[in-house]
Design a protein around this motif. Structure first.
Motif, mmCIF file in Angstrom:
data_model
loop_
_atom_site.group_PDB
_atom_site.id
_atom_site.type_symbol
_atom_site.label_atom_id
_atom_site.label_comp_id
_atom_site.label_asym_id
_atom_site.label_seq_id
_atom_site.Cartn_x
_atom_site.Cartn_y
_atom_site.Cartn_z
ATOM 1 N N THR A 161 10.596 8.238 2.465
ATOM 2 C CA THR A 161 10.091 8.071 3.903
ATOM 3 C C THR A 161 9.008 6.754 4.195
ATOM 4 O O THR A 161 9.248 6.103 5.031
ATOM 5 C CB THR A 161 9.230 9.384 4.241
ATOM 6 O OG1 THR A 161 10.188 10.396 3.923
ATOM 7 C CG2 THR A 161 8.965 9.311 5.747
ATOM 8 N N TYR A 162 7.960 6.729 3.258
ATOM 9 C CA TYR A 162 7.050 5.610 3.359
ATOM 10 C C TYR A 162 7.570 4.335 3.127
ATOM 11 O O TYR A 162 7.461 3.291 3.824
ATOM 12 C CB TYR A 162 5.688 5.820 2.458
ATOM 13 C CG TYR A 162 4.685 4.980 2.939
ATOM 14 C CD1 TYR A 162 4.242 4.506 4.132
ATOM 15 C CD2 TYR A 162 3.734 4.440 1.895
ATOM 16 C CE1 TYR A 162 3.205 3.929 4.407
ATOM 17 C CE2 TYR A 162 3.042 3.699 2.108
ATOM 18 C CZ TYR A 162 2.403 3.496 3.228
ATOM 19 O OH TYR A 162 1.502 2.454 3.638
ATOM 20 N N ARG A 163 8.626 4.276 2.264
ATOM 21 C CA ARG A 163 9.171 2.948 1.843
ATOM 22 C C ARG A 163 10.077 2.491 3.007
ATOM 23 O O ARG A 163 10.176 1.234 3.698
ATOM 24 C CB ARG A 163 10.278 3.108 0.467
ATOM 25 C CG ARG A 163 9.421 3.019 -0.808
ATOM 26 C CD ARG A 163 10.319 3.288 -2.004
ATOM 27 N NE ARG A 163 9.409 2.708 -3.186
ATOM 28 C CZ ARG A 163 9.548 1.553 -3.788
ATOM 29 N NH1 ARG A 163 10.259 0.690 -3.154
ATOM 30 N NH2 ARG A 163 8.775 1.286 -4.714
ATOM 31 N N GLN A 181 -2.767 7.985 5.776
ATOM 32 C CA GLN A 181 -2.784 9.104 4.595
ATOM 33 C C GLN A 181 -1.925 8.508 3.776
ATOM 34 O O GLN A 181 -2.459 8.469 2.485
ATOM 35 C CB GLN A 181 -2.152 10.310 4.962
ATOM 36 C CG GLN A 181 -1.986 11.381 3.925
ATOM 37 C CD GLN A 181 -1.719 12.797 4.347
ATOM 38 O OE1 GLN A 181 -1.921 13.295 5.561
ATOM 39 N NE2 GLN A 181 -1.077 13.576 3.501
ATOM 40 N N CYS A 182 -0.661 7.749 4.138
ATOM 41 C CA CYS A 182 0.345 7.226 2.963
ATOM 42 C C CYS A 182 -0.454 6.234 2.327
ATOM 43 O O CYS A 182 -0.068 5.963 1.251
ATOM 44 C CB CYS A 182 1.400 6.716 4.010
ATOM 45 S SG CYS A 182 2.545 7.838 4.825
ATOM 46 N N THR A 183 -1.261 5.372 2.796
ATOM 47 C CA THR A 183 -1.602 4.350 2.020
ATOM 48 C C THR A 183 -2.733 4.600 0.780
ATOM 49 O O THR A 183 -2.855 3.757 0.054
ATOM 50 C CB THR A 183 -2.500 3.289 2.970
ATOM 51 O OG1 THR A 183 -2.578 2.100 2.296
ATOM 52 C CG2 THR A 183 -3.895 3.670 3.383
ATOM 53 N N ALA A 184 -3.041 5.944 0.800
ATOM 54 C CA ALA A 184 -3.863 6.336 -0.314
ATOM 55 C C ALA A 184 -3.126 7.330 -0.935
ATOM 56 O O ALA A 184 -3.689 8.078 -1.698
ATOM 57 C CB ALA A 184 -5.210 6.767 0.107
ATOM 58 N N CYS A 185 -1.892 7.683 -0.535
ATOM 59 C CA CYS A 185 -1.209 8.941 -1.247
ATOM 60 C C CYS A 185 -0.672 8.796 -2.590
ATOM 61 O O CYS A 185 0.110 7.570 -2.875
ATOM 62 C CB CYS A 185 -0.123 9.109 -0.240
ATOM 63 S SG CYS A 185 1.014 10.752 -1.018
ATOM 64 N N SER A 186 -0.842 9.509 -3.417
ATOM 65 C CA SER A 186 -0.380 9.361 -4.775
ATOM 66 C C SER A 186 1.191 9.262 -4.989
ATOM 67 O O SER A 186 1.646 8.745 -5.920
ATOM 68 C CB SER A 186 -0.969 10.482 -5.762
ATOM 69 O OG SER A 186 -2.460 10.796 -5.612
ATOM 70 N N GLN A 187 1.661 9.961 -4.065
ATOM 71 C CA GLN A 187 3.271 9.872 -4.059
ATOM 72 C C GLN A 187 3.920 8.923 -3.255
ATOM 73 O O GLN A 187 5.140 8.932 -3.279
ATOM 74 C CB GLN A 187 3.751 11.228 -3.437
ATOM 75 C CG GLN A 187 3.711 12.464 -4.303
ATOM 76 C CD GLN A 187 2.234 12.929 -4.642
ATOM 77 O OE1 GLN A 187 1.722 12.645 -5.749
ATOM 78 N NE2 GLN A 187 1.548 13.500 -3.711
ATOM 79 N N ARG A 188 3.237 7.897 -2.988
ATOM 80 C CA ARG A 188 3.880 7.104 -1.910
ATOM 81 C C ARG A 188 4.906 5.895 -2.704
ATOM 82 O O ARG A 188 5.683 5.536 -2.136
ATOM 83 C CB ARG A 188 2.963 5.843 -1.332
ATOM 84 C CG ARG A 188 2.053 5.003 -2.157
ATOM 85 C CD ARG A 188 1.089 4.225 -1.495
ATOM 86 N NE ARG A 188 0.398 3.330 -2.146
ATOM 87 C CZ ARG A 188 -0.800 3.649 -2.969
ATOM 88 N NH1 ARG A 188 -1.162 4.990 -3.138
ATOM 89 N NH2 ARG A 188 -1.244 2.708 -3.804
HETATM 90 S S1 SF4 Z 1 4.512 11.901 0.780
HETATM 91 FE FE1 SF4 Z 1 5.297 9.659 1.584
HETATM 92 S S2 SF4 Z 1 5.016 10.384 3.839
HETATM 93 FE FE2 SF4 Z 1 4.092 11.781 3.079
HETATM 94 S S3 SF4 Z 1 1.753 11.150 2.907
HETATM 95 FE FE3 SF4 Z 1 2.732 10.507 0.825
HETATM 96 S S4 SF4 Z 1 3.601 8.396 1.267
HETATM 97 FE FE4 SF4 Z 1 3.246 9.378 3.300
#
Ligand code: SF4
Length: 347
Positions: free
Chosen positions: A319-321, A307-314
């Motif tokens: 957390t993802y970083r 999900q993260c790899t296509a998340c607009s908020q990444r």
């Molecule tokens: S907000 Fe961050 S942890 Fe949550 S899905 Fe998006 S990139 Fe991943």
């Protein structure tokens, strides 16, 4: 202002458990992912099962493999137009994979478990809506919760069917349990709730959440159809013939009551996230809700990573970083490609 919190089981509750930050930004700020990479197969499987059931009801026969393939080709275009994408290379590869998981290799008819669901289907896409009163002070000023969901199918078995795997409740109050290799034998006439999952049966939080989801659906349906004999999760992405395709979940009064309590406790957490977002949007952290006590980099598992790899908020998600930086040598300075704004090939 309304006194009601409306919560969809999958769109809100499970999405919030998977990542409160992504859920809150999408639902309450309106930033949607520009594409949903992994959703395609799940949509195709649900549509295939629904269409096969309709065809069987109309004609009294099971549709052939070619007919289903043509139907899915049309539906693929609808999904594509809505921004739903697939991790597989082509349209035909995706469709053949879905059809291959539902049909027998050597005969032009569906797999036995698909036939059982199609032939025994009593109600499909059953909408669930139920209002519960809650303590206003625990739910940020709201006194009612409207739970909604769509149950895939209520099945009344036409003949005996053996489920090779059974869920064993280890703690009914906390709704915890484990998969056992104890077979469960359904008899003709047994009423069951089935939910289709376009994934594989893996030991992870999502699996346990799916079990709680169908137990809660059984609770919400109890007034209308009584307690089902069991709930069944159908993992359509497991190979045909695999005993991991079907999981039988025993249901009793204690379980359905616990499932409502568990669900309302989750709504309480979800409400806290909304209030936090209203106070300070940047303070809502990403990552699996159940891993909240862990270091940031450990809150993303394989499922969430997809999900993260296509998340607009990444791009600004700490957390993802942190997750992407795990194992990278400190001081190398470069930004991981997935969150590099200058990586035009991907972003
Ligand atoms: S907000 Fe961050 S942890 Fe949550 S899905 Fe998006 S990139 Fe991943």
């Amino acid at each position: 202002m309304t006194d009601l919190i409306e919560v969809s089981y999958t769109g809100d509750l499970l999405a919030h458990r998977r990542c409160p930050r992504a859920w809150a930004y999408e639902k309450h700020i309106g930033i949607h992912p520009y594409e949903q990479v992994q959703a395609m197969e799940g949509f195709l499987v649900h549509h295939a099962m629904q269409w096969l059931t309709d065809q069987h009801r109309k004609t009294g026969h099971h549709a052939g493999r070619d007919q289903l393939t043509q139907q899915l080709e049309r539906y693929f275009l609808v999904l594509w137009a809505r921004g739903i994408r697939t991790t597989f290379a082509s349209k035909m590869e995706t469709i053949e994979r879905v059809v291959g998981h539902l049909y027998q290799e050597d005969r032009d008819e569906p797999q036995p478990e698909v036939k059982a669901a199609v032939e025994g289907a009593q109600h499909e896409e059953y909408p669930l809506r139920s209002v519960r009163r809650v303590k206003r002070e625990l739910y940020g000023g709201k006194s009612k919760v409207l739970l909604t969901g769509v149950l895939d199918v209520v099945v009344q078995q036409k003949s005996e069917l053996v489920y090779p795997l059974t869920w064993r409740w280890t703690d009914k109050v906390r709704l915890e349990g484990e998969v056992t290799e104890t077979p469960d034998r359904a008899a003709a006439g047994d009423q069951e709730i089935w939910d289709y999952k376009g994934t594989r049966l893996r030991k992870n939080n999502a699996r346990d959440d799916y079990v709680r989801q169908v137990a809660t659906y059984a609770a919400l349906l109890q007034d209308r159809i009584g307690l089902p004999k069991r709930c069944v999760l159908f993992f359509t992405n497991e190979k045909p013939g695999s005993k991991r395709r079907l999981l039988s979940i025993p249901i009793d009064q204690e379980v359905v009551e616990a499932s409502i309590n568990w669900t309302l406790a989750q709504v309480q957490e979800l409400r806290q996230t909304v209030l936090q977002l209203q106070r300070d949007p940047l303070s809502v952290e990403g990552g699996d809700l159940t891993k909240r006590g862990l270091p940031l980099g450990d809150r993303v598992d394989d499922d969430l990573q997809a999900q993260c790899t296509a998340c607009s908020q990444r791009f600004d998600c700490s957390t993802y970083r942190a997750h992407l930086s795990k194992g990278r040598r400190p001081g190398t300075g470069s930004v991981p490609p997935d969150v590099d704004l200058l990586n035009v090939a991907k972003n």
